[in-house]
Motif scaffolding. Structure first.
Motif, PDB file in Angstrom:
ATOM      1  N   TYR A 133       0.836  -1.196   0.000  1.00 20.11           N
ATOM      2  CA  TYR A 133       0.000   0.000   0.000  1.00 20.11           C
ATOM      3  C   TYR A 133       0.878   1.255   0.000  1.00 20.11           C
ATOM      4  CZ  TYR A 133      -3.889  -3.120   0.794  1.00 20.11           C
ATOM      5  OH  TYR A 133      -4.819  -4.123   0.651  1.00 20.11           O
ATOM      6  N   GLY A 134       1.585   1.439  -1.092  1.00 19.01           N
ATOM      7  CA  GLY A 134       2.377   2.644  -1.276  1.00 19.01           C
ATOM      8  C   GLY A 134       1.531   3.730  -1.913  1.00 19.01           C
ATOM      9  N   VAL A 135       2.201   4.755  -2.411  1.00 15.56           N
ATOM     10  CA  VAL A 135       1.508   5.890  -3.015  1.00 15.56           C
ATOM     11  C   VAL A 135       0.648   5.448  -4.199  1.00 15.56           C
ATOM     12  CG1 VAL A 135       1.842   8.065  -4.245  1.00 15.56           C
ATOM     13  CG2 VAL A 135       3.249   7.541  -2.254  1.00 15.56           C
ATOM     14  N   ALA A 136       1.146   4.514  -4.983  1.00 16.97           N
ATOM     15  CA  ALA A 136       0.400   4.078  -6.167  1.00 16.97           C
ATOM     16  C   ALA A 136      -0.956   3.486  -5.812  1.00 16.97           C
ATOM     17  CB  ALA A 136       1.225   3.055  -6.953  1.00 16.97           C
ATOM     18  N   ALA A 137      -1.067   2.918  -4.621  1.00 15.41           N
ATOM     19  CA  ALA A 137      -2.325   2.292  -4.210  1.00 15.41           C
ATOM     20  C   ALA A 137      -3.377   3.319  -3.815  1.00 15.41           C
ATOM     21  CB  ALA A 137      -2.072   1.344  -3.044  1.00 15.41           C
ATOM     22  N   SER A 138      -2.990   4.594  -3.741  1.00 14.85           N
ATOM     23  CA  SER A 138      -3.916   5.643  -3.296  1.00 14.85           C
ATOM     24  C   SER A 138      -4.541   6.420  -4.451  1.00 14.85           C
ATOM     25  CB  SER A 138      -3.177   6.625  -2.373  1.00 14.85           C
ATOM     26  OG  SER A 138      -2.691   5.976  -1.225  1.00 14.85           O
ATOM     27  N   GLU A 139      -4.343   5.962  -5.676  1.00 13.89           N
ATOM     28  CA  GLU A 139      -4.797   6.721  -6.835  1.00 13.89           C
ATOM     29  C   GLU A 139      -6.297   7.025  -6.787  1.00 13.89           C
ATOM     30  OE1 GLU A 139      -4.801   8.976 -10.127  1.00 13.89           O
ATOM     31  OE2 GLU A 139      -3.058   8.252  -9.021  1.00 13.89           O
ATOM     32  N   GLU A 140      -7.101   6.062  -6.430  1.00 13.47           N
ATOM     33  CA  GLU A 140      -8.545   6.278  -6.388  1.00 13.47           C
ATOM     34  C   GLU A 140      -8.920   7.354  -5.366  1.00 13.47           C
ATOM     35  OE1 GLU A 140     -12.714   3.707  -5.913  1.00 13.47           O
ATOM     36  OE2 GLU A 140     -10.773   2.689  -6.018  1.00 13.47           O
ATOM     37  N   LEU A 141      -8.229   7.352  -4.227  1.00 11.26           N
ATOM     38  CA  LEU A 141      -8.480   8.360  -3.207  1.00 11.26           C
ATOM     39  C   LEU A 141      -8.053   9.739  -3.689  1.00 11.26           C
ATOM     40  CD1 LEU A 141      -7.289   6.414  -0.040  1.00 11.26           C
ATOM     41  CD2 LEU A 141      -9.643   6.967  -0.660  1.00 11.26           C
ATOM     42  N   PHE A 142      -6.901   9.804  -4.357  1.00 11.71           N
ATOM     43  CA  PHE A 142      -6.457  11.089  -4.903  1.00 11.71           C
ATOM     44  C   PHE A 142      -7.497  11.652  -5.866  1.00 11.71           C
ATOM     45  CE2 PHE A 142      -1.831   9.514  -4.386  1.00 11.71           C
ATOM     46  CZ  PHE A 142      -1.747  10.044  -3.102  1.00 11.71           C
ATOM     47  N   GLN A 143      -8.018  10.795  -6.712  1.00  9.60           N
ATOM     48  CA  GLN A 143      -8.981  11.253  -7.710  1.00  9.60           C
ATOM     49  C   GLN A 143     -10.274  11.749  -7.070  1.00  9.60           C
ATOM     50  OE1 GLN A 143      -9.560   8.347 -10.816  1.00  9.60           O
ATOM     51  NE2 GLN A 143      -7.383   8.212 -11.278  1.00  9.60           N
ATOM     52  N   SER A 144     -10.711  11.090  -6.012  1.00  8.91           N
ATOM     53  CA  SER A 144     -11.941  11.528  -5.351  1.00  8.91           C
ATOM     54  C   SER A 144     -11.760  12.889  -4.691  1.00  8.91           C
ATOM     55  CB  SER A 144     -12.387  10.490  -4.318  1.00  8.91           C
ATOM     56  OG  SER A 144     -11.475  10.410  -3.237  1.00  8.91           O
ATOM     57  N   LEU A 145     -10.580  13.136  -4.124  1.00 10.85           N
ATOM     58  CA  LEU A 145     -10.302  14.435  -3.525  1.00 10.85           C
ATOM     59  C   LEU A 145     -10.143  15.509  -4.602  1.00 10.85           C
ATOM     60  CD1 LEU A 145      -7.825  13.326  -0.722  1.00 10.85           C
ATOM     61  CD2 LEU A 145     -10.169  14.131  -0.417  1.00 10.85           C
ATOM     62  N   GLU A 146      -9.508  15.147  -5.694  1.00  8.94           N
ATOM     63  CA  GLU A 146      -9.375  16.081  -6.813  1.00  8.94           C
ATOM     64  C   GLU A 146     -10.740  16.547  -7.302  1.00  8.94           C
ATOM     65  OE1 GLU A 146      -5.276  15.000  -9.225  1.00  8.94           O
ATOM     66  OE2 GLU A 146      -7.035  13.742  -9.539  1.00  8.94           O
ATOM     67  N   HIS A 147     -11.691  15.645  -7.297  1.00  4.91           N
ATOM     68  CA  HIS A 147     -13.042  15.992  -7.748  1.00  4.91           C
ATOM     69  C   HIS A 147     -13.633  17.113  -6.890  1.00  4.91           C
ATOM     70  CE1 HIS A 147     -17.072  15.507  -9.379  1.00  4.91           C
ATOM     71  NE2 HIS A 147     -17.531  15.433  -8.144  1.00  4.91           N
ATOM     72  N   ILE A 148     -13.452  17.026  -5.569  1.00  4.66           N
ATOM     73  CA  ILE A 148     -13.958  18.070  -4.673  1.00  4.66           C
ATOM     74  C   ILE A 148     -13.254  19.393  -4.957  1.00  4.66           C
ATOM     75  CG2 ILE A 148     -14.116  18.831  -2.271  1.00  4.66           C
ATOM     76  CD1 ILE A 148     -14.356  15.889  -1.458  1.00  4.66           C
ATOM     77  N   TYR A 149     -11.938  19.352  -5.076  1.00  2.00           N
ATOM     78  CA  TYR A 149     -11.183  20.586  -5.294  1.00  2.00           C
ATOM     79  C   TYR A 149     -11.498  21.198  -6.656  1.00  2.00           C
ATOM     80  CZ  TYR A 149      -8.452  19.825  -1.068  1.00  2.00           C
ATOM     81  OH  TYR A 149      -8.075  19.677   0.237  1.00  2.00           O
TER      82      TYR A 149
END
Length: 211
Positions: A133-149
Motif C-alpha cells: 500500500y504505497g503511493v500508487a495504491a492511493s490513486e482512487e483516493l487522490f482522484q476523489s479528492l481532486e473531484h472536490i477541489y
C-alpha cells in the motif's frame, strides 16, 4: 447435497460465506490491533474467531489476501459513512470539511481499525519487497479528492491551484492525523479534524462557511 440449480441453496451459501468472511476480518482487525502485524498469525486469528485455521484457509488463500480484505472492508465502511454525510451538501467547501470531519468521526468509533490499517500499511509487502500500500495504491483516493477541489474551482469557491498537489497533501495530512491519534489515544481526534478542515479551507481560499 443441494442441486446446483437451486437458487435458495446458492443464496444461503452466499450469505453464510459472506458472514463467515466478515467474522474472520473482524477477528483479524482485533488481533492485529492487539498483537501487531507480525503477531497476527492465522492460527491466532482463528482462535480469536472461535474457528479452525482451516476455515480461514477455505475463505482466503493466505495471510496476504486476508490483510487485503481487511483494508478493503475498512475503506468500504469508511467511504459509506462519509458519503452518507456528504449527501445534501451543496458547496465544495462543505464537501471538503465533511470529508475530513466525518472521516475522523467514523474512525474515532473504530480505533482498532486505525491501528490495524497502520500495521498493514507498514508491513504488508509485494513479492518484490515493495510496500503493498504505497503511493500508487492511493490513486482512487487522490482522484476523489481532486473531484472536490476541482468542483470548488469551477464554482468559484476555491482559488486556482494544482488539484493533484492539494489531494496528495490532503490525504497525507489525514493519514498523519490518524497515526498521531493511534499513538496518542488521549488526543482529541475530532478537534484535530476541525483544525485540519480549517487549514485546508484557508489554503484553497474558500469562502467561510462552517459545517
Amino acid at each position: 447435497m443441494r442441486p446446483e440449480n437451486n437458487p435458495v441453496g446458492q443464496n444461503s451459501r452466499s450469505f453464510i460465506e459472506t458472514a463467515r468472511r466478515a467474522q474472520i476480518v473482524a477477528s483479524a482487525i482485533e488481533v492485529i490491533a492487539e498483537h501487531g502485524f507480525a503477531g497476527a498469525s492465522l492460527a491466532r486469528i482463528a482462535e480469536h474467531a472461535g474457528i479452525s485455521k482451516g476455515v480461514i484457509s477455505y475463505h482466503f488463500t493466505g495471510k496476504d489476501e486476508l490483510m487485503e480484505e481487511v483494508v478493503s472492508q475498512v475503506y468500504a465502511d469508511t467511504v459509506r459513512y462519509i458519503l452518507a454525510r456528504m449527501e445534501g451538501q451543496e458547496t465544495a467547501t462543505a464537501l471538503l470539511r465533511t470529508q475530513i470531519i466525518a472521516g475522523a468521526q467514523h474512525m474515532r468509533e473504530h480505533r482498532a481499525q486505525v491501528k490495524a490499517l497502520g500495521e498493514i500499511f507498514s508491513n504488508l509487502r509485494l513479492p518484490d519487497g515493495r510496500p503493498r500500500y504505497g503511493v500508487a495504491a492511493s490513486e482512487e483516493l487522490f482522484q476523489s479528492l481532486e473531484h472536490i477541489y476541482r468542483l470548488g474551482q469551477q464554482s468559484g469557491e476555491f482559488r486556482p491551484f494544482d488539484v493533484r498537489v492539494m489531494a496528495v497533501s490532503h490525504l497525507a495530512a489525514m493519514d498523519n492525523m490518524f497515526a498521531y491519534w493511534s499513538a496518542h489515544p488521549e488526543h482529541d481526534l475530532e478537534a484535530h479534524a476541525r483544525e485540519l478542515a480549517d487549514l485546508f479551507e484557508h489554503a484553497v481560499g474558500a469562502r467561510k462557511t462552517r459545517s
